[in-house]
Scaffold this motif. Structure first.
Motif, PDB file in Angstrom:
ATOM      1  N   SER A  24      -5.933  -5.492   5.230  1.00 28.36           N
ATOM      2  CA  SER A  24      -5.794  -6.911   5.536  1.00 28.36           C
ATOM      3  C   SER A  24      -4.782  -7.074   6.663  1.00 28.36           C
ATOM      4  CB  SER A  24      -5.347  -7.703   4.303  1.00 28.36           C
ATOM      5  OG  SER A  24      -4.088  -7.240   3.853  1.00 28.36           O
ATOM      6  N   GLY A  25      -4.929  -8.161   7.420  1.00 33.18           N
ATOM      7  CA  GLY A  25      -4.008  -8.399   8.524  1.00 33.18           C
ATOM      8  C   GLY A  25      -4.520  -7.897   9.859  1.00 33.18           C
ATOM      9  N   PHE A  26      -5.633  -7.170   9.830  1.00 34.85           N
ATOM     10  CA  PHE A  26      -6.313  -6.774  11.059  1.00 34.85           C
ATOM     11  C   PHE A  26      -7.383  -7.799  11.368  1.00 34.85           C
ATOM     12  CE2 PHE A  26      -4.080  -3.189  11.723  1.00 34.85           C
ATOM     13  CZ  PHE A  26      -4.631  -1.937  11.540  1.00 34.85           C
ATOM     14  N   THR A  27      -7.648  -8.027  12.653  1.00 34.14           N
ATOM     15  CA  THR A  27      -8.873  -8.734  12.976  1.00 34.14           C
ATOM     16  C   THR A  27     -10.029  -7.773  12.704  1.00 34.14           C
ATOM     17  OG1 THR A  27      -8.902  -7.962  15.246  1.00 34.14           O
ATOM     18  CG2 THR A  27      -7.681 -10.003  14.807  1.00 34.14           C
ATOM     19  N   SER A  28     -11.220  -8.309  12.603  1.00 32.29           N
ATOM     20  CA  SER A  28     -12.369  -7.431  12.354  1.00 32.29           C
ATOM     21  C   SER A  28     -12.540  -6.441  13.499  1.00 32.29           C
ATOM     22  CB  SER A  28     -13.637  -8.247  12.150  1.00 32.29           C
ATOM     23  OG  SER A  28     -13.877  -9.058  13.277  1.00 32.29           O
ATOM     24  N   ARG A  29     -12.221  -6.881  14.712  1.00 34.85           N
ATOM     25  CA  ARG A  29     -12.332  -5.983  15.861  1.00 34.85           C
ATOM     26  C   ARG A  29     -11.297  -4.860  15.764  1.00 34.85           C
ATOM     27  NH1 ARG A  29     -13.837  -4.689  20.834  1.00 34.85           N
ATOM     28  NH2 ARG A  29     -12.230  -4.066  22.335  1.00 34.85           N
ATOM     29  N   THR A  30     -10.085  -5.210  15.354  1.00 41.06           N
ATOM     30  CA  THR A  30      -9.047  -4.180  15.259  1.00 41.06           C
ATOM     31  C   THR A  30      -9.448  -3.113  14.243  1.00 41.06           C
ATOM     32  OG1 THR A  30      -7.301  -5.734  15.862  1.00 41.06           O
ATOM     33  CG2 THR A  30      -6.624  -3.728  14.738  1.00 41.06           C
ATOM     34  N   PHE A  31      -9.946  -3.552  13.082  1.00 40.73           N
ATOM     35  CA  PHE A  31     -10.340  -2.551  12.101  1.00 40.73           C
ATOM     36  C   PHE A  31     -11.489  -1.701  12.618  1.00 40.73           C
ATOM     37  CE2 PHE A  31     -10.536  -0.644   7.997  1.00 40.73           C
ATOM     38  CZ  PHE A  31     -11.866  -0.275   7.832  1.00 40.73           C
ATOM     39  N   SER A  32     -12.476  -2.347  13.211  1.00 38.49           N
ATOM     40  CA  SER A  32     -13.675  -1.614  13.629  1.00 38.49           C
ATOM     41  C   SER A  32     -13.405  -0.669  14.795  1.00 38.49           C
ATOM     42  CB  SER A  32     -14.798  -2.584  13.996  1.00 38.49           C
ATOM     43  OG  SER A  32     -14.450  -3.342  15.134  1.00 38.49           O
ATOM     44  N   THR A  33     -12.269  -0.812  15.454  1.00 43.69           N
ATOM     45  CA  THR A  33     -11.915   0.102  16.545  1.00 43.69           C
ATOM     46  C   THR A  33     -10.796   1.065  16.158  1.00 43.69           C
ATOM     47  OG1 THR A  33     -10.407  -1.543  17.492  1.00 43.69           O
ATOM     48  CG2 THR A  33     -12.671  -1.497  18.354  1.00 43.69           C
ATOM     49  N   SER A  34     -10.395   1.044  14.914  1.00 45.15           N
ATOM     50  CA  SER A  34      -9.316   1.922  14.439  1.00 45.15           C
ATOM     51  C   SER A  34      -9.878   3.179  13.790  1.00 45.15           C
ATOM     52  CB  SER A  34      -8.439   1.189  13.423  1.00 45.15           C
ATOM     53  OG  SER A  34      -7.746   0.118  14.020  1.00 45.15           O
ATOM     54  N   GLY A  35      -9.188   4.284  14.023  1.00 44.74           N
ATOM     55  CA  GLY A  35      -9.494   5.500  13.295  1.00 44.74           C
ATOM     56  C   GLY A  35      -8.859   5.425  11.916  1.00 44.74           C
ATOM     57  N   MET A  36      -9.580   5.860  10.910  1.00 46.87           N
ATOM     58  CA  MET A  36      -9.077   5.784   9.538  1.00 46.87           C
ATOM     59  C   MET A  36      -9.047   7.179   8.936  1.00 46.87           C
ATOM     60  SD  MET A  36      -8.506   2.564   9.122  1.00 46.87           S
ATOM     61  CE  MET A  36      -8.129   2.604   7.362  1.00 46.87           C
ATOM     62  N   SER A  37      -8.040   7.416   8.133  1.00 46.33           N
ATOM     63  CA  SER A  37      -7.878   8.744   7.528  1.00 46.33           C
ATOM     64  C   SER A  37      -7.363   8.626   6.108  1.00 46.33           C
ATOM     65  CB  SER A  37      -6.875   9.583   8.337  1.00 46.33           C
ATOM     66  OG  SER A  37      -7.279   9.742   9.668  1.00 46.33           O
ATOM     67  N   TRP A  38      -7.551   9.716   5.378  1.00 47.23           N
ATOM     68  CA  TRP A  38      -6.933   9.890   4.066  1.00 47.23           C
ATOM     69  C   TRP A  38      -6.024  11.120   4.131  1.00 47.23           C
ATOM     70  CZ3 TRP A  38      -7.213   6.589   0.005  1.00 47.23           C
ATOM     71  CH2 TRP A  38      -8.240   5.638  -0.007  1.00 47.23           C
ATOM     72  N   TYR A  39      -4.865  10.974   3.538  1.00 47.08           N
ATOM     73  CA  TYR A  39      -3.926  12.066   3.374  1.00 47.08           C
ATOM     74  C   TYR A  39      -3.568  12.145   1.889  1.00 47.08           C
ATOM     75  CZ  TYR A  39      -3.062  12.307   8.426  1.00 47.08           C
ATOM     76  OH  TYR A  39      -3.197  12.474   9.783  1.00 47.08           O
ATOM     77  N   ARG A  40      -2.944  13.229   1.514  1.00 45.03           N
ATOM     78  CA  ARG A  40      -2.484  13.330   0.129  1.00 45.03           C
ATOM     79  C   ARG A  40      -1.170  14.113   0.062  1.00 45.03           C
ATOM     80  NH1 ARG A  40      -7.077  17.497  -2.337  1.00 45.03           N
ATOM     81  NH2 ARG A  40      -6.272  19.427  -1.373  1.00 45.03           N
ATOM     82  N   GLN A  41      -0.440  13.848  -0.990  1.00 46.21           N
ATOM     83  CA  GLN A  41       0.825  14.548  -1.201  1.00 46.21           C
ATOM     84  C   GLN A  41       0.933  14.933  -2.668  1.00 46.21           C
ATOM     85  OE1 GLN A  41       4.336  12.459   0.154  1.00 46.21           O
ATOM     86  NE2 GLN A  41       5.501  14.353   0.211  1.00 46.21           N
ATOM     87  N   ALA A  42       0.927  16.226  -2.902  1.00 43.35           N
ATOM     88  CA  ALA A  42       1.074  16.745  -4.261  1.00 43.35           C
ATOM     89  C   ALA A  42       2.556  16.850  -4.605  1.00 43.35           C
ATOM     90  CB  ALA A  42       0.404  18.105  -4.371  1.00 43.35           C
ATOM     91  N   PRO A  43       2.881  16.877  -5.876  1.00 45.47           N
ATOM     92  CA  PRO A  43       4.295  16.973  -6.283  1.00 45.47           C
ATOM     93  C   PRO A  43       4.962  18.193  -5.666  1.00 45.47           C
ATOM     94  CG  PRO A  43       2.922  16.453  -8.172  1.00 45.47           C
ATOM     95  CD  PRO A  43       1.983  16.743  -7.046  1.00 45.47           C
ATOM     96  N   GLY A  44       6.106  17.982  -5.035  1.00 45.28           N
ATOM     97  CA  GLY A  44       6.860  19.071  -4.445  1.00 45.28           C
ATOM     98  C   GLY A  44       6.304  19.616  -3.142  1.00 45.28           C
ATOM     99  N   LYS A  45       5.273  18.972  -2.613  1.00 41.56           N
ATOM    100  CA  LYS A  45       4.660  19.459  -1.370  1.00 41.56           C
ATOM    101  C   LYS A  45       4.697  18.387  -0.298  1.00 41.56           C
ATOM    102  CE  LYS A  45       1.542  22.831  -3.473  1.00 41.56           C
ATOM    103  NZ  LYS A  45       0.138  23.351  -3.510  1.00 41.56           N
TER     104      LYS A  45
END
Length: 119
Positions: A24-45
């Motif tokens: 939320s807070g993006f215009t539809s154009r901003t979201f549609s032109t943004s690269g999206m990713s997932w990251y993760r962080q395990a305990p102690g890493k």
């Protein structure tokens, strides 16, 4: 701008989960032109890259450890990115974070959703 992840929880090894990240807070154009990713962080890493998807969803990239098991997708009309996780393993246990990078180089993170894979 807010990135809100959902869909985490406790699942048995071999099970599946689908994570969502709504921006939320993006215009539809901003979201549609943004690269999206997932990251993760395990305990102690350290936080690590999981998957990314280009603005139009044409290109996807995955960490070797999740290739063939996880699928990233996006719905630009809903300003949402997804991570379908299948054949989950205990080593997938982590807090999963959503990341957005705009065309202007602005970088945004969500607060994360916890995925626990355990019997």
């Amino acid at each position: 701008v807010q990135l809100v992840e959902s869909g985490g929880g406790l699942v048995q090894p071999g099970g599946s989960l689908r994570l969502s990240c709504t921006v939320s807070g993006f215009t539809s154009r901003t979201f549609s032109t943004s690269g999206m990713s997932w990251y993760r962080q395990a305990p102690g890493k350290e936080r690590e890259f999981v998957a990314s998807i280009s603005s139009r969803g044409v290109r996807t990239d995955y960490a070797d450890c999740v290739k063939g098991r996880f699928t990233i997708s996006r719905d630009n009309a809903k300003s949402t990115v997804y991570l379908q996780m299948n054949s989950l393993k205990p080593e997938d246990t982590a807090v999963y974070y959503c990341n957005a990078v705009t065309l202007t180089g602005m970088n945004y993170w969500g607060k994360g959703t916890l995925v626990t894979v355990s019997s």
